[in-house]
Design an enzyme around this catalytic site. Structure first.
Site, PDB file in Angstrom:
ATOM      1  N   HIS A 128      -6.693  -6.796 -34.047  1.00 55.63           N
ATOM      2  CA  HIS A 128      -5.292  -7.164 -34.266  1.00 55.63           C
ATOM      3  C   HIS A 128      -4.978  -8.535 -33.700  1.00 55.63           C
ATOM      4  CE1 HIS A 128      -3.996  -6.079 -30.092  1.00 55.63           C
ATOM      5  NE2 HIS A 128      -4.893  -5.125 -30.193  1.00 55.63           N
ATOM      6  N   ASP A 130      -1.801  -9.552 -32.747  1.00 46.27           N
ATOM      7  CA  ASP A 130      -0.667  -9.569 -31.824  1.00 46.27           C
ATOM      8  C   ASP A 130      -1.082  -9.240 -30.400  1.00 46.27           C
ATOM      9  OD1 ASP A 130      -1.162  -6.947 -32.950  1.00 46.27           O
ATOM     10  OD2 ASP A 130       0.622  -6.245 -31.895  1.00 46.27           O
ATOM     11  N   GLU A 194      -0.248  -4.104 -33.939  1.00 45.03           N
ATOM     12  CA  GLU A 194      -0.900  -2.937 -33.322  1.00 45.03           C
ATOM     13  C   GLU A 194      -0.211  -2.527 -32.039  1.00 45.03           C
ATOM     14  OE1 GLU A 194      -3.411  -0.756 -30.540  1.00 45.03           O
ATOM     15  OE2 GLU A 194      -2.663  -2.805 -30.300  1.00 45.03           O
ATOM     16  N   GLU A 195       0.246  -3.520 -31.271  1.00 43.01           N
ATOM     17  CA  GLU A 195       0.858  -3.212 -29.976  1.00 43.01           C
ATOM     18  C   GLU A 195       2.169  -2.447 -30.121  1.00 43.01           C
ATOM     19  OE1 GLU A 195      -0.736  -3.460 -27.445  1.00 43.01           O
ATOM     20  OE2 GLU A 195      -2.142  -5.139 -27.543  1.00 43.01           O
ATOM     21  N   ASP A 222     -13.193  -0.069 -34.283  1.00 46.89           N
ATOM     22  CA  ASP A 222     -11.950  -0.694 -33.827  1.00 46.89           C
ATOM     23  C   ASP A 222     -12.046  -0.910 -32.323  1.00 46.89           C
ATOM     24  OD1 ASP A 222      -9.323  -1.702 -34.103  1.00 46.89           O
ATOM     25  OD2 ASP A 222      -8.447   0.224 -33.563  1.00 46.89           O
TER      26      ASP A 222
END
Length: 508
Positions: A128, A130, A194-195, A222
């Site tokens: 991700h 972010d 994602e966060e 992941d």
């Protein structure tokens, strides 16, 4: 009577002798599949060096403040800058005839790498873009400065998880420059939120693949568990844990409404008293141990042959010592979270004035669910534990534990990740584990249940608080290792099947 006593002692001695024999045999023979691998060495022709150019690309990505603060709220300008930078930084990837790229949901990134053998099921690597916020006043170095000190790069995102995004891209760029042409197709998916649950990013990527008829991935890798050193008692070498299960979560709202009035004439019970009793029960009596019903038992069994005595004896024989190990795990918060569903009362609100009996009290309870439990089971346990119908229970938010991923001797995805780890961290012991936090992999479960959560991050005990904390950092050496891990993963995933392996009959 004497004859009967002798018989009992004789039988007891035989049983004890048998138990001791089984314990000794299992201790000496218990093992799991560990294929021979070719170690990754700097002298290798295709070794990826962390040159100044490579490191500067990573630092550039880290300087971009791609902060996500809440669901659907993130810095779109910084995310767009990062997208543009990535497109310009990796010309081999973006000009390759068998690599296609597309923006997804405006700020997420999806790469499709087409392999030559269409009979092989594709796989996927995700990460991700972010990051979580950072309070610069609490850092020793600017959180978005990407400064280098004593061989470490300090910045938000170094371990969560721009090192994955950039590491994968560096690996693929390097392979393409060497003339690599994959046999097995694969996808790279980089979400942008994602966060904050991944509802816009990962979910959109997954939905897009589904709409194109993708119904099965061979496996998905992941972010997740890491390589730890000097963290697990009884083992002196590094331990790489692959998350094969992910705990669920459940936030409950407890509400009590009761008679109000003046504090000079209090009723026998008050809303605060009723709620305090309920909260006391939740925090005093924990959910039952589920040790052995998820991969946590196999975590220790897979590590047993690497442990010192007497740890090796115990961990090789959890059929006998399981209750003791479960009790020991329950003694520390960090290990208790592995063995059971845990409970945290995080908020309590009530009262309107110092001399008024509160008409209503509300409390919020957060559970992290063991992979073997369901949301409904946890709610029912709480309801029976509280045992008071005046305490109303409602669900605020929830997510069932994700399906447990296979990690057997013949499971292609797990063994491929494991071998790739061992090529880079040659001394590491590798084992399955439980991820006690959550990622956005839930959105990819329609495509595969073979999800392996591993971050190529080498961590010592004092590094763990840096995750989402202050002074997040990654060594230049570790970044180089991360790149080479993904290079090996891409190469190893090209195999049609795992190497041949003969498994002996199950041990005692």
């Amino acid at each position: 009577m004497q004859t009967m006593l002798k018989s009992v002692l004789s039988v007891s001695s035989c049983i004890l002798g048998l138990i001791v024999t089984v314990v000794v045999i299992r201790t000496l023979t218990f093992s799991v599949r560990t294929d021979d691998v070719t170690p990754c060495a700097e002298s290798d022709e295709d070794f990826v060096q962390a040159t100044d150019t490579v490191i500067e690309r990573f630092r550039q990505a880290l300087r971009m403040r791609t902060i996500a603060t809440s669901a659907h709220v993130y810095d779109t300008e910084e995310l767009h800058k990062l997208q543009l930078f990535i497109k310009s930084a990796y010309p081999k990837i973006h000009s390759s005839p068998f690599v296609s790229y597309e923006d997804v949901a405006n700020y997420s990134m999806l790469y499709t790498v087409r392999g030559e053998n269409s009979s092989l099921t594709p796989y996927m690597i995700t990460g991700h873009l972010d990051v979580v916020p950072a309070d610069a006043s609490l850092w020793d170095h600017p959180p978005f400065g990407a400064e280098i000190h004593d061989g470490f790069i300090y910045a938000r995102g170094t371990i969560d998880d721009k090192h994955i995004v950039m590491g994968v891209l560096e690996a693929l760029e390097h392979l393409l420059a060497k003339g690599f042409r994959p046999q097995r197709s694969f996808y790279l998916g980089f979400g942008h939120d994602e966060e904050v649950t991944g509802l816009d990013g990962a979910k959109s990527i997954s939905n897009l693949l589904w709409s194109r008829g993708i119904r099965k991935l061979e496996f998905l890798v992941d972010e997740g568990l890491t390589i730890v050193n000097n963290v697990i008692p009884g083992i002196e070498k590094p331990v790489a844990l692959i998350g094969t299960a992910e705990k669920g979560y459940l936030t409950l709202k407890l509400n009590v409404k009761w008679d109000t009035g003046h504090s000079s004439m209090p009723t026998k019970e008050t809303s605060i008293g009723i709620m305090a009793n309920a909260v006391s029960k939740l925090t005093t009596d924990c959910h039952p141990s589920m040790f052995g019903q998820g991969p946590e038992l196999d975590t220790f069994q897979h590590l047993a042959s690497h442990m010192k005595w007497p740890y090796r004896v115990v961990m090789s024989n959890l059929w006998l010592f399981r209750p003791i190990v479960s009790w020991v795990l329950s003694r520390k918060p960090s290990t208790n979270a592995i063995a059971r569903t845990v409970t945290s009362v995080t908020m309590i609100n009530g009262g309107v004035k110092v001399n008024v009996l509160p008409p209503e009290v509300t409390a919020y309870v957060n559970h992290r669910l063991h992979p073997a439990q369901s949301i409904q089971e946890v709610i029912e346990f709480d309801r029976q534990l509280i045992g008071d119908d005046r305490v109303k229970i409602s669900v605020e938010s929830s997510m069932e534990p994700l399906p447990m991923s296979p990690y057997g001797d013949f499971d292609f995805g797990y063994q491929t990740v494991k071998s790739s780890i061992r090529q880079v961290w040659t001394e590491a012991a590798v084992a399955p584990g439980v991820l006690i936090g959550n990622t956005d992999t839930i959105h990819y479960t329609p495509l595969t249940h073979n999800i392996y959560r591993f971050s190529p991050t080498f961590m010592f005990p004092d590094d763990i608080p840096r995750f989402h904390g202050n002074n997040e950092r990654l060594s230049i050496r570790n970044y180089e290792q991360a790149i080479n891990f993904y290079k090996h993963l891409i190469q190893n995933a090209d195999a049609v099947s795992l190497p041949s392996y003969h498994k002996h009959a199950d041990e005692l």
